[in-house]
Enzyme design. Structure first.
Site, PDB file in Angstrom:
ATOM      1  N   ASP A 131       0.817  -1.218   0.000  1.00  0.00           N
ATOM      2  CA  ASP A 131       0.000   0.000   0.000  1.00  0.00           C
ATOM      3  C   ASP A 131       0.849   1.266   0.000  1.00  0.00           C
ATOM      4  O   ASP A 131       0.644   2.148  -0.830  1.00  0.00           O
ATOM      5  CB  ASP A 131      -0.956   0.020   1.207  1.00  0.00           C
ATOM      6  CG  ASP A 131      -2.191  -0.854   0.971  1.00  0.00           C
ATOM      7  OD1 ASP A 131      -2.443  -1.226  -0.201  1.00  0.00           O
ATOM      8  OD2 ASP A 131      -2.897  -1.148   1.950  1.00  0.00           O
ATOM      9  N   ARG A 153       2.514   5.504  16.570  1.00  0.00           N
ATOM     10  CA  ARG A 153       1.975   6.402  15.556  1.00  0.00           C
ATOM     11  C   ARG A 153       2.228   7.887  15.813  1.00  0.00           C
ATOM     12  O   ARG A 153       2.638   8.613  14.911  1.00  0.00           O
ATOM     13  CB  ARG A 153       0.479   6.115  15.318  1.00  0.00           C
ATOM     14  CG  ARG A 153       0.217   4.690  14.832  1.00  0.00           C
ATOM     15  CD  ARG A 153       0.997   4.378  13.565  1.00  0.00           C
ATOM     16  NE  ARG A 153       0.749   3.047  13.052  1.00  0.00           N
ATOM     17  CZ  ARG A 153       1.633   2.043  13.099  1.00  0.00           C
ATOM     18  NH1 ARG A 153       2.816   2.231  13.639  1.00  0.00           N
ATOM     19  NH2 ARG A 153       1.337   0.856  12.602  1.00  0.00           N
ATOM     20  N   ASP A 194      -5.052   3.410  12.715  1.00  0.00           N
ATOM     21  CA  ASP A 194      -3.809   4.129  12.470  1.00  0.00           C
ATOM     22  C   ASP A 194      -4.016   5.426  11.688  1.00  0.00           C
ATOM     23  O   ASP A 194      -3.345   6.425  11.941  1.00  0.00           O
ATOM     24  CB  ASP A 194      -2.797   3.212  11.772  1.00  0.00           C
ATOM     25  CG  ASP A 194      -2.265   2.157  12.731  1.00  0.00           C
ATOM     26  OD1 ASP A 194      -2.243   2.436  13.953  1.00  0.00           O
ATOM     27  OD2 ASP A 194      -1.887   1.063  12.289  1.00  0.00           O
ATOM     28  N   SER A 203      -2.067  -9.753   8.438  1.00  0.00           N
ATOM     29  CA  SER A 203      -1.612  -8.370   8.448  1.00  0.00           C
ATOM     30  C   SER A 203      -0.863  -8.165   9.762  1.00  0.00           C
ATOM     31  O   SER A 203      -1.415  -8.378  10.847  1.00  0.00           O
ATOM     32  CB  SER A 203      -2.819  -7.439   8.355  1.00  0.00           C
ATOM     33  OG  SER A 203      -2.449  -6.162   8.788  1.00  0.00           O
TER      34      SER A 203
HETATM   35  N1  ARG Z   1      -5.470  -2.954  16.335  1.00  0.00           N
HETATM   36  C1  ARG Z   1      -4.171  -2.527  16.741  1.00  0.00           C
HETATM   37  C2  ARG Z   1      -4.183  -1.062  17.091  1.00  0.00           C
HETATM   38  O1  ARG Z   1      -5.086  -0.405  16.690  1.00  0.00           O
HETATM   39  C3  ARG Z   1      -3.095  -2.884  15.766  1.00  0.00           C
HETATM   40  C4  ARG Z   1      -3.325  -2.626  14.323  1.00  0.00           C
HETATM   41  C5  ARG Z   1      -2.030  -2.766  13.596  1.00  0.00           C
HETATM   42  N2  ARG Z   1      -2.086  -3.160  12.248  1.00  0.00           N
HETATM   43  C6  ARG Z   1      -1.977  -4.401  11.753  1.00  0.00           C
HETATM   44  N3  ARG Z   1      -1.816  -4.526  10.497  1.00  0.00           N
HETATM   45  N4  ARG Z   1      -2.020  -5.468  12.488  1.00  0.00           N
HETATM   46  O2  ARG Z   1      -3.336  -0.534  17.757  1.00  0.00           O
END
Ligand code: ARG
Length: 404
Positions: A16, A97, A126, A177
């Site tokens: 992406d 982040r 994110d 993921s």
């Molecule tokens: N759900 C978690 C958060 O919001 C992690 C998301 C991270 N992304 C992934 N591709 N697993 O902090």
């Protein structure tokens, strides 16, 4: 279109964000895309990622070494806050982040860029964290979010990329993921999308399974100074090395796996697997030391604020007035959180087995003991209980009169 000449893109090396590079140039008319990859201690080789951005058409490709600030300025405050979203997720992804956003804004300003960009989709947390952190740090900054707008399926994204120097993911890619940094891993998608299915062992990478964990328990001692972990088993470690050591110890004994249904900011429930061995271990030890060194009232108030702190961080409000105010409260409480905690690691469990604070313990043996040294005045309990129970006595008497 064509209003942005120079854009700094938060770059991960995935499909992406790679496709974002040609997409920004072709569809948004951006002249120069500068890729910025963050080193958060994920242990991946970053040079191939840096080159990948150039191959995809970036005019510059930078790596930001963020490991130390990530641990000192984000992970340690989270330990002091006992930060657990919905009581369970130690925010390993969420904490990264705002730091990436901060660096993105700094680099954009340094290089005189017109905008920043990220490759987050419209379904996740994110995007919220990036957009809101950027808004708080640089309200005038434009944020371009191609992956939220292009409406391409995974296959379409890959073939768009192939036309412009982004190779399709090699062979049969993992169905999961994954987000990774020094605090841990987050795994979603694939078979995990069915919440009934037990996670296959292959989703884990930094924790040992209970079966393979050592058959002998170990006991370790973690020391804290003003709420920050400083040593393990008497060996002083800098914050980054301390987290690494905690990850190894806890991970080796199979501690730190989490399997939860989590409530995302955008209203979706999602099934997440986390491995955060060191961070969970340190939060456990820190909570224990607080139970020895903080008064009952401070503990109760702090635990309410911790819940709120964790929600703010999860929801992208790291840079916000309420978060700042709660931090001030937390920091004030941490002056007394000095001492050490002993933990037994065994087959997926971390169990507190001892705690000690030479100067700040509020545990008074002369008050707690049932032995000869007892200094508690038992008879004064009577007067206390009379007054404590007075409202109950009055309420009961009135009610009994009404019944008659
Ligand atoms: N759900 C978690 C958060 O919001 C992690 C998301 C991270 N992304 C992934 N591709 N697993 O902090």
């Amino acid at each position: 279109m064509g209003q942005f000449k120079k854009v700094v893109l938060a770059y991960s090396g995935g499909v992406d964000t790679s496709v974002c590079i040609p997409y920004l140039k072709k569809e948004y008319g951006v002249e120069q895309v500068i890729a910025l990859a963050a080193d958060l201690g994920q242990g991946e080789e970053l040079e191939p990622i840096r080159r990948k951005a150039i191959d995809a058409g970036a005019s510059e490709s930078l790596i930001a070494d963020l490991v130390t600030p990530f641990i000192e300025e984000f992970a340690f405050p989270a330990i002091r806050a006992n930060g657990l979203y919905e009581g369970r997720y130690p925010l390993s992804t969420a904490l990264a982040r705002p730091l990436i956003a901060q660096r993105l804004v700094e680099v954009a300003k340094d290089l005189g860029a017109d905008a920043v960009a990220h490759g987050c989709t419209g379904k996740g947390n994110d995007q919220v964290r990036f957009d809101v952190a950027i808004a708080a740090l640089a309200p005038e900054m434009h944020v371009l979010t191609p992956a939220r707008e292009w409406g391409m399926s995974r296959e379409e994204t890959i073939s768009y990329g192939e036309r412009f120097g982004v190779p399709a993911p090699v062979s049969k890619k993992s169905p999961y993921s994954i987000d990774l940094n020094l605090l841990g891993r987050s795994v979603e998608a694939g078979c995990l999308e069915d919440p009934r299915i037990s996670p296959p062992e292959e989703v884990y990478a930094i924790t040992t399974s209970i079966d393979d964990a050592p058959n002998k328990p170990i006991e370790i001692e973690i020391a804290f100074e003003s709420g920050n972990p400083i040593s393990i088993d008497g060996i002083l470690l800098n914050p980054v090395d301390l987290i690494k050591k905690a990850n190894l110890l806890a991970g080796n004994h199979g501690f730190g796996r989490i399997d939860i249904i989590e409530n995302r900011v955008v209203g979706i429930k999602s099934r997440e697997i986390y491995e955060t061995p060191g961070l969970l271990l340190l939060i456990l030890a820190h909570q224990e030391l607080e139970s020895l060194t903080l008064s009952a009232e401070v503990l109760r108030t702090k635990s309410q604020l911790e819940r709120q702190w964790s929600e703010l961080v999860y929801q992208g409000l790291w840079f916000s007035p309420l978060k700042e105010a709660i931090d001030a409260f937390i920091n004030q409480t941490q002056n007394n959180v000095n001492g050490s905690v002993k933990i037994r690691l065994y087959k997926g469990n971390a169990t507190v087995v001892g705690r000690h604070s030479p100067d700040d313990s509020l545990y008074l043996p002369s008050m707690a003991t049932y032995g000869d040294d007892d200094k508690f005045d038992h008879r004064s309990a009577e007067g206390f209980i009379y007054i404590w129970g007075l409202p109950s006595r009055i309420w009961s008497a009135v009610r009994n009169k009404q019944k008659k």
